[in-house]
Write a protein that holds these residues in place. Structure first.
Motif, PDB file in Angstrom:
ATOM      1  N   LEU A 355     -29.115 -34.704 -41.315  1.00 26.76           N
ATOM      2  CA  LEU A 355     -29.058 -35.830 -42.250  1.00 26.76           C
ATOM      3  C   LEU A 355     -29.809 -35.578 -43.553  1.00 26.76           C
ATOM      4  CD1 LEU A 355     -29.695 -38.900 -39.880  1.00 26.76           C
ATOM      5  CD2 LEU A 355     -27.536 -37.754 -40.399  1.00 26.76           C
ATOM      6  N   ARG A 356     -30.707 -34.610 -43.588  1.00 25.82           N
ATOM      7  CA  ARG A 356     -31.660 -34.542 -44.685  1.00 25.82           C
ATOM      8  C   ARG A 356     -31.237 -33.590 -45.804  1.00 25.82           C
ATOM      9  NH1 ARG A 356     -36.501 -36.800 -44.945  1.00 25.82           N
ATOM     10  NH2 ARG A 356     -36.791 -36.958 -42.687  1.00 25.82           N
ATOM     11  N   TYR A 357     -30.478 -34.087 -46.711  1.00 24.48           N
ATOM     12  CA  TYR A 357     -30.191 -33.442 -47.992  1.00 24.48           C
ATOM     13  C   TYR A 357     -29.706 -32.009 -47.799  1.00 24.48           C
ATOM     14  CZ  TYR A 357     -30.650 -34.069 -53.080  1.00 24.48           C
ATOM     15  OH  TYR A 357     -30.407 -34.238 -54.419  1.00 24.48           O
ATOM     16  N   TRP A 358     -30.457 -30.994 -48.239  1.00 29.65           N
ATOM     17  CA  TRP A 358     -29.989 -29.616 -48.153  1.00 29.65           C
ATOM     18  C   TRP A 358     -30.488 -28.875 -46.915  1.00 29.65           C
ATOM     19  CZ3 TRP A 358     -26.179 -27.483 -50.888  1.00 29.65           C
ATOM     20  CH2 TRP A 358     -25.770 -28.144 -52.056  1.00 29.65           C
ATOM     21  N   ARG A 359     -30.971 -29.603 -45.914  1.00 31.90           N
ATOM     22  CA  ARG A 359     -31.474 -28.952 -44.701  1.00 31.90           C
ATOM     23  C   ARG A 359     -30.436 -28.956 -43.576  1.00 31.90           C
ATOM     24  NH1 ARG A 359     -36.920 -27.971 -45.428  1.00 31.90           N
ATOM     25  NH2 ARG A 359     -37.219 -27.487 -43.214  1.00 31.90           N
ATOM     26  N   GLY A 360     -29.232 -29.426 -43.855  1.00 34.10           N
ATOM     27  CA  GLY A 360     -28.215 -29.448 -42.807  1.00 34.10           C
ATOM     28  C   GLY A 360     -26.874 -30.032 -43.192  1.00 34.10           C
ATOM     29  N   PRO A 361     -26.823 -31.078 -44.004  1.00 38.82           N
ATOM     30  CA  PRO A 361     -25.538 -31.700 -44.315  1.00 38.82           C
ATOM     31  C   PRO A 361     -24.513 -30.761 -44.965  1.00 38.82           C
ATOM     32  CG  PRO A 361     -27.328 -33.184 -44.872  1.00 38.82           C
ATOM     33  CD  PRO A 361     -27.959 -31.868 -44.515  1.00 38.82           C
ATOM     34  N   VAL A 362     -23.257 -31.187 -44.879  1.00 36.78           N
ATOM     35  CA  VAL A 362     -22.149 -30.485 -45.529  1.00 36.78           C
ATOM     36  C   VAL A 362     -22.057 -30.937 -46.978  1.00 36.78           C
ATOM     37  CG1 VAL A 362     -19.635 -30.247 -45.600  1.00 36.78           C
ATOM     38  CG2 VAL A 362     -20.825 -30.256 -43.399  1.00 36.78           C
ATOM     39  N   TRP A 363     -21.955 -29.974 -47.874  1.00 32.45           N
ATOM     40  CA  TRP A 363     -21.711 -30.244 -49.291  1.00 32.45           C
ATOM     41  C   TRP A 363     -20.334 -29.665 -49.635  1.00 32.45           C
ATOM     42  CZ3 TRP A 363     -25.434 -32.645 -52.547  1.00 32.45           C
ATOM     43  CH2 TRP A 363     -26.637 -32.968 -51.903  1.00 32.45           C
ATOM     44  N   GLN A 364     -19.418 -30.543 -50.011  1.00 33.04           N
ATOM     45  CA  GLN A 364     -18.018 -30.146 -50.120  1.00 33.04           C
ATOM     46  C   GLN A 364     -17.765 -29.085 -51.188  1.00 33.04           C
ATOM     47  OE1 GLN A 364     -16.118 -30.960 -47.758  1.00 33.04           O
ATOM     48  NE2 GLN A 364     -15.521 -33.103 -47.689  1.00 33.04           N
ATOM     49  N   HIS A 365     -18.447 -29.177 -52.321  1.00 31.43           N
ATOM     50  CA  HIS A 365     -18.165 -28.204 -53.381  1.00 31.43           C
ATOM     51  C   HIS A 365     -18.611 -26.801 -52.976  1.00 31.43           C
ATOM     52  CE1 HIS A 365     -22.361 -29.090 -54.087  1.00 31.43           C
ATOM     53  NE2 HIS A 365     -22.446 -28.130 -54.981  1.00 31.43           N
ATOM     54  N   VAL A 366     -19.680 -26.691 -52.187  1.00 37.49           N
ATOM     55  CA  VAL A 366     -20.126 -25.377 -51.723  1.00 37.49           C
ATOM     56  C   VAL A 366     -19.098 -24.801 -50.745  1.00 37.49           C
ATOM     57  CG1 VAL A 366     -21.933 -24.110 -50.497  1.00 37.49           C
ATOM     58  CG2 VAL A 366     -22.547 -25.930 -52.101  1.00 37.49           C
ATOM     59  N   ASN A 367     -18.568 -25.639 -49.868  1.00 37.06           N
ATOM     60  CA  ASN A 367     -17.520 -25.185 -48.962  1.00 37.06           C
ATOM     61  C   ASN A 367     -16.292 -24.701 -49.728  1.00 37.06           C
ATOM     62  OD1 ASN A 367     -18.988 -25.575 -46.657  1.00 37.06           O
ATOM     63  ND2 ASN A 367     -17.803 -27.295 -45.900  1.00 37.06           N
ATOM     64  N   MET A 368     -15.989 -25.356 -50.831  1.00 33.43           N
ATOM     65  CA  MET A 368     -14.863 -24.931 -51.665  1.00 33.43           C
ATOM     66  C   MET A 368     -15.081 -23.521 -52.211  1.00 33.43           C
ATOM     67  SD  MET A 368     -13.355 -26.738 -55.146  1.00 33.43           S
ATOM     68  CE  MET A 368     -14.909 -26.575 -56.059  1.00 33.43           C
ATOM     69  N   LEU A 369     -16.289 -23.234 -52.675  1.00 31.35           N
ATOM     70  CA  LEU A 369     -16.594 -21.912 -53.214  1.00 31.35           C
ATOM     71  C   LEU A 369     -16.537 -20.852 -52.115  1.00 31.35           C
ATOM     72  CD1 LEU A 369     -19.632 -22.735 -55.562  1.00 31.35           C
ATOM     73  CD2 LEU A 369     -17.182 -22.838 -56.083  1.00 31.35           C
ATOM     74  N   ILE A 370     -17.091 -21.174 -50.950  1.00 31.60           N
ATOM     75  CA  ILE A 370     -17.075 -20.220 -49.840  1.00 31.60           C
ATOM     76  C   ILE A 370     -15.640 -19.930 -49.405  1.00 31.60           C
ATOM     77  CG2 ILE A 370     -17.737 -19.865 -47.429  1.00 31.60           C
ATOM     78  CD1 ILE A 370     -20.263 -21.568 -48.063  1.00 31.60           C
ATOM     79  N   ALA A 371     -14.825 -20.978 -49.336  1.00 31.15           N
ATOM     80  CA  ALA A 371     -13.426 -20.792 -48.947  1.00 31.15           C
ATOM     81  C   ALA A 371     -12.694 -19.902 -49.941  1.00 31.15           C
ATOM     82  CB  ALA A 371     -12.736 -22.150 -48.826  1.00 31.15           C
ATOM     83  N   ASP A 372     -12.989 -20.065 -51.213  1.00 29.15           N
ATOM     84  CA  ASP A 372     -12.371 -19.206 -52.225  1.00 29.15           C
ATOM     85  C   ASP A 372     -12.731 -17.741 -51.967  1.00 29.15           C
ATOM     86  OD1 ASP A 372     -11.150 -18.928 -55.145  1.00 29.15           O
ATOM     87  OD2 ASP A 372     -13.012 -17.777 -55.108  1.00 29.15           O
ATOM     88  N   GLY A 373     -13.994 -17.490 -51.643  1.00 32.78           N
ATOM     89  CA  GLY A 373     -14.416 -16.125 -51.360  1.00 32.78           C
ATOM     90  C   GLY A 373     -13.748 -15.557 -50.128  1.00 32.78           C
TER      91      GLY A 373
END
Length: 438
Positions: A355-373
């Motif tokens: 639940l806590r910000y950048w310590r676990g939650p999914v961030w959609q734009h980062v997933n988009m970049l990873i998927a592109d790679g």
């Protein structure tokens, strides 16, 4: 109302006449990497407004002095008292390079997504019509000087030894603020003792936000930067927090590749050999950040030289950046552990907090970049799996700042611009195809 219509409504509702708020109240200004992602969303239905978003961001670019080309993580285009720290706290007024600016800014940057997003915007315009492509080309030409200056600031100010691995001097600069990757280097930063009032907890539950001890340290670093007169030489000489963040390094690498492609497409007549050299240095140096424990890239403490051996989503951006290691098997292992794509910290790591910000939650734009790679590395099935999970999150929970990777619940700010933009650019077309639409 369809998901596409909802996403458009969010961008329109957060529009402030040239720039877009991430969300009203919680984030009342224009944020650096948010703006680049948000522009992608605008490009899907209002191309002129998309280019305006980028131009407004570059209104805050510093000109001249030791920070020539610097682009801050916040541009304070209009006053607001709903966010800490506001413009007065950063104290950048009158700093060398800001004399001609009409837009106040913070004193740290953020991951330089801009050139890649601009290239994606141009590609979308080319698919619309020859006229749209020609108009986009003109916009790109206008942005090139600022983009080049910003990349050169990163290489000059944050890698003066030409190591190939740029430094950052503040957790907020990484965009992944309270990541557990920063726990060790942040522990040696003194805690601010001056009074200040956070406003974020008036908008979002404390369980989803960084703790007070984190804020005390990042406020100290903000004040430290100001005490050094924002001089990059002084800052790098004594800042107690200096990290080689694999996220920034990967995003800068990909953005420089895309920037050179934009220069070539626009027949840019300036010398860009320095960018070619910087790319080569990073491509060779990045292998020092490979973690054999986690089979992915990680960050490094630049003061001690020790790897920060924490498996975060930023370490999966190596494929996006074009680095050597095949990240397909590692991503497949991540995907098997959580039902809603890639969390910001791997769920098996002890510091994972869903639940806590950048310590676990999914961030959609980062997933988009990873998927592109992953697509580029030949793992189309993994890229599609991530995209499908992201589409399911949007369908189930709407457009939030971030999401619980275990339950799919929306977290953080609501009606969030980069979530809406990511849906429009990346997942909406895929959802239509799955439904048999256009």
């Amino acid at each position: 109302m369809s998901l596409n219509q909802q996403a458009r409504a969010i961008l329109t509702g957060n529009d402030r006449g040239g720039y877009t708020l991430p969300t009203d109240g919680l984030y009342p200004f224009q944020w650096n990497w948010d703006a680049s992602v948000t522009a992608l969303g605008w490009m899907c239905f209002a191309p002129a407004r998309a280019w305006e978003e980028m131009r407004w961001l570059f209104k805050g670019q510093w000109q001249g002095g030791p920070n020539d080309g610097f682009l801050a993580h916040i541009a304070f285009h209009a006053p607001s008292d709903s966010y800490f720290p506001g413009a007065d706290e950063w104290g950048t007024d009158g700093a060398p390079g800001t004399e001609a600016l009409r837009t106040r800014t913070s004193s740290i940057s953020q991951p330089p997504l801009h050139a890649t997003m601009v290239r994606w915007m141009w590609h979308r315009a080319q698919a619309i019509s020859p006229q749209a492509a020609a108009e986009a080309a003109e916009q790109v030409r206008g942005l090139l000087p600022g983009l080049l200056a910003h990349h050169r600031w990163w290489y000059r100010a944050r890698d003066p030894d030409r190591s190939g691995l740029v430094l950052n001097i503040h957790p907020w600069e990484t965009g992944m603020d309270n990541s557990p990757a920063w726990d060790v280097p942040l522990a040696r930063v003194p805690q601010a003792t001056r009074p200040y009032t956070r406003h974020d907890l008036g908008h979002v539950d404390a369980s989803m936000r960084p703790p007070q001890s984190f804020y005390d340290r990042v406020v100290y670093l903000m004040d430290f930067n100001r005490a050094q007169d924002f001089d990059p030489v002084k800052i790098l000489a004594s800042c107690p927090y200096r990290v080689q963040d694999v996220g920034i390094i990967s995003i800068l690498q990909r953005a420089s590749i895309d920037l050179l492609a934009l220069c070539a497409a626009c027949a840019w007549d300036g010398d860009v050999q320095d960018l070619h050299s910087a790319l080569a240095r990073t491509h060779n140096a990045i292998e020092a950040l490979w973690s054999t424990r986690w089979s992915q890239y990680v960050s490094r403490d630049a003061i001690t030289g020790e790897l920060l051996d924490v498996p975060t989503s930023s370490g999966l951006l190596g494929a996006y950046a074009g680095f050597r290691h095949d990240l397909g098997p590692t991503v497949a292992a991540w995907l098997a552990e959580t039902p809603y794509a890639l969390p910001s910290t791997r769920s098996g790591f002890p510091g994972f907090e869903p639940l806590r910000y950048w310590r676990g939650p999914v961030w959609q734009h980062v997933n988009m970049l990873i998927a592109d790679g992953l697509q580029r590395q030949g793992h189309a099935h993994l890229a599609q799996a991530i995209q499908a999970c992201s589409a399911a999150l949007f369908e189930a929970s709407g457009f939030h700042e971030y999401y619980d990777p275990l339950t799919g619940r929306g977290l953080g700010g609501r009606a969030f611009s980069w979530a809406a933009a990511t849906c429009l650019h990346w997942t909406d077309g895929a959802m239509k195809k799955q439904a048999g639409g256009a």
